[in-house]
Design a protein around this motif. Sequence first.
Motif, PDB file in Angstrom:
ATOM      1  N   CYS A 172       0.853  -1.184   0.000  1.00  0.00           N
ATOM      2  CA  CYS A 172       0.000   0.000   0.000  1.00  0.00           C
ATOM      3  C   CYS A 172       0.890   1.236   0.000  1.00  0.00           C
ATOM      4  O   CYS A 172       1.813   1.350   0.819  1.00  0.00           O
ATOM      5  N   LEU A 173       0.620   2.153  -0.908  1.00  0.00           N
ATOM      6  CA  LEU A 173       1.375   3.393  -1.020  1.00  0.00           C
ATOM      7  C   LEU A 173       0.476   4.565  -0.688  1.00  0.00           C
ATOM      8  O   LEU A 173      -0.737   4.514  -0.896  1.00  0.00           O
ATOM      9  N   HIS A 174       1.059   5.645  -0.189  1.00  0.00           N
ATOM     10  CA  HIS A 174       0.303   6.847   0.134  1.00  0.00           C
ATOM     11  C   HIS A 174       0.764   7.966  -0.795  1.00  0.00           C
ATOM     12  O   HIS A 174       1.966   8.195  -0.951  1.00  0.00           O
ATOM     13  N   THR A 175      -0.197   8.638  -1.413  1.00  0.00           N
ATOM     14  CA  THR A 175       0.138   9.757  -2.280  1.00  0.00           C
ATOM     15  C   THR A 175       0.580  10.941  -1.440  1.00  0.00           C
ATOM     16  O   THR A 175       0.443  10.946  -0.211  1.00  0.00           O
ATOM     17  N   GLU A 176       1.117  11.950  -2.097  1.00  0.00           N
ATOM     18  CA  GLU A 176       1.570  13.143  -1.386  1.00  0.00           C
ATOM     19  C   GLU A 176       0.409  13.748  -0.603  1.00  0.00           C
ATOM     20  O   GLU A 176      -0.668  13.979  -1.141  1.00  0.00           O
ATOM     21  N   GLY A 177       0.615  13.968   0.659  1.00  0.00           N
ATOM     22  CA  GLY A 177      -0.449  14.458   1.520  1.00  0.00           C
ATOM     23  C   GLY A 177      -1.193  13.348   2.230  1.00  0.00           C
ATOM     24  O   GLY A 177      -1.937  13.595   3.174  1.00  0.00           O
ATOM     25  N   GLY A 178      -0.995  12.094   1.772  1.00  0.00           N
ATOM     26  CA  GLY A 178      -1.564  10.942   2.465  1.00  0.00           C
ATOM     27  C   GLY A 178      -3.064  10.816   2.388  1.00  0.00           C
ATOM     28  O   GLY A 178      -3.686  10.143   3.201  1.00  0.00           O
ATOM     29  N   ARG A 179      -3.697  11.449   1.379  1.00  0.00           N
ATOM     30  CA  ARG A 179      -5.149  11.449   1.328  1.00  0.00           C
ATOM     31  C   ARG A 179      -5.718  10.236   0.592  1.00  0.00           C
ATOM     32  O   ARG A 179      -6.864   9.872   0.807  1.00  0.00           O
ATOM     33  N   THR A 180      -4.947   9.630  -0.294  1.00  0.00           N
ATOM     34  CA  THR A 180      -5.436   8.499  -1.078  1.00  0.00           C
ATOM     35  C   THR A 180      -4.434   7.358  -1.016  1.00  0.00           C
ATOM     36  O   THR A 180      -3.263   7.548  -1.348  1.00  0.00           O
ATOM     37  N   GLU A 181      -4.907   6.207  -0.614  1.00  0.00           N
ATOM     38  CA  GLU A 181      -4.063   5.016  -0.611  1.00  0.00           C
ATOM     39  C   GLU A 181      -4.135   4.344  -1.969  1.00  0.00           C
ATOM     40  O   GLU A 181      -5.201   4.254  -2.574  1.00  0.00           O
ATOM     41  N   ARG A 182      -3.006   3.869  -2.443  1.00  0.00           N
ATOM     42  CA  ARG A 182      -2.943   3.144  -3.708  1.00  0.00           C
ATOM     43  C   ARG A 182      -2.217   1.817  -3.480  1.00  0.00           C
ATOM     44  O   ARG A 182      -1.347   1.714  -2.613  1.00  0.00           O
ATOM     45  N   TYR A 183      -2.575   0.844  -4.295  1.00  0.00           N
ATOM     46  CA  TYR A 183      -2.087  -0.520  -4.094  1.00  0.00           C
ATOM     47  C   TYR A 183      -1.344  -1.013  -5.328  1.00  0.00           C
ATOM     48  O   TYR A 183      -1.748  -0.752  -6.457  1.00  0.00           O
ATOM     49  N   ARG A 184      -0.255  -1.738  -5.070  1.00  0.00           N
ATOM     50  CA  ARG A 184       0.557  -2.310  -6.135  1.00  0.00           C
ATOM     51  C   ARG A 184       0.940  -3.738  -5.769  1.00  0.00           C
ATOM     52  O   ARG A 184       0.979  -4.108  -4.585  1.00  0.00           O
ATOM     53  N   HIS A 185       1.216  -4.539  -6.792  1.00  0.00           N
ATOM     54  CA  HIS A 185       1.644  -5.926  -6.546  1.00  0.00           C
ATOM     55  C   HIS A 185       3.166  -5.987  -6.431  1.00  0.00           C
ATOM     56  O   HIS A 185       3.883  -5.104  -6.914  1.00  0.00           O
ATOM     57  N   TYR A 186       3.645  -7.055  -5.795  1.00  0.00           N
ATOM     58  CA  TYR A 186       5.084  -7.305  -5.662  1.00  0.00           C
ATOM     59  C   TYR A 186       5.488  -8.602  -6.354  1.00  0.00           C
ATOM     60  O   TYR A 186       6.476  -9.237  -5.988  1.00  0.00           O
ATOM     61  N   MET A 187       4.717  -9.001  -7.366  1.00  0.00           N
ATOM     62  CA  MET A 187       4.941 -10.301  -7.984  1.00  0.00           C
ATOM     63  C   MET A 187       6.297 -10.403  -8.675  1.00  0.00           C
ATOM     64  O   MET A 187       6.866 -11.492  -8.775  1.00  0.00           O
TER      65      MET A 187
END
Length: 255
Positions: A79-94
């Motif tokens: 889980c990553l946080h955008t600048e300001g921490g208002r929106t969480e985004r998700y990425r795979h580690y495959m």
Amino acid sequence: MSESSTEHVSLKDLPRKQRRVLGVLLEKAFTVPEQYPLTLKAATTGCNQKNNRDPVSNYDEDDVLETLNQLQERGLIGCLHTEGGRTERYRHYMRHKTPLNEQQLAIMTELMLRGKQQLGELRTRASRMVGIDSQEDLRRELQSLMDAGLVRANGPLDRRGIEVDHDLYPRSENHEPLATYSVDDSDAVTSRPASPPQQMSRPAVPEVLVSNASNERFTNLESMIRELRDELASVRSEFQTLQNSFEDLRRQLGG
């Protein structure tokens, strides 16, 4: 498969929702990298899109968030946080947590999203993400995945009409088995005992050949139509994902 010093995470025993969410993250990373990593809303939309999914699902954001958390616990996504921490985004580690190469990741993505497929269909769909130049290349990658216990088939990969599927199902999950493989007509002819000459019917041979050729042309045409429909629906889905991301960005800037 590629070598890596990173400790690998097992893909076995992935429940249905985890396969769908992980498959969506992989697919969007390949096809719409400018919109990746995904927000929760975009991941939910990707899970529920009607093209290139079997079965079609109707998950809500709570379902997807819970599944994302489970995949995080397994070490397969982050889980990553955008600048300001208002929106969480998700990425795979495959790419880091498995030894799979790009072609194998694309193949596994399609199998997680659609389940069992014939080789021609699988190559067309996986090639949307990564180039697979020939059926022989596809068979080579599939054989490697089968050796790793990640893919199963209902017969030899060089036979026409063979189906393949991922082999990530938990033991407790009921899933449709692959159809029993039956040899094609050419195999059947060579395996039959020779008939007495007086019992052979000469007209039957060309009739069988004509029937087989017609059936094969029809099957190929039907497959091409399905693939074109999938491509059109995929473009529509990617446009919808782009539109959703634009709306998210506009709300952030407006807030």
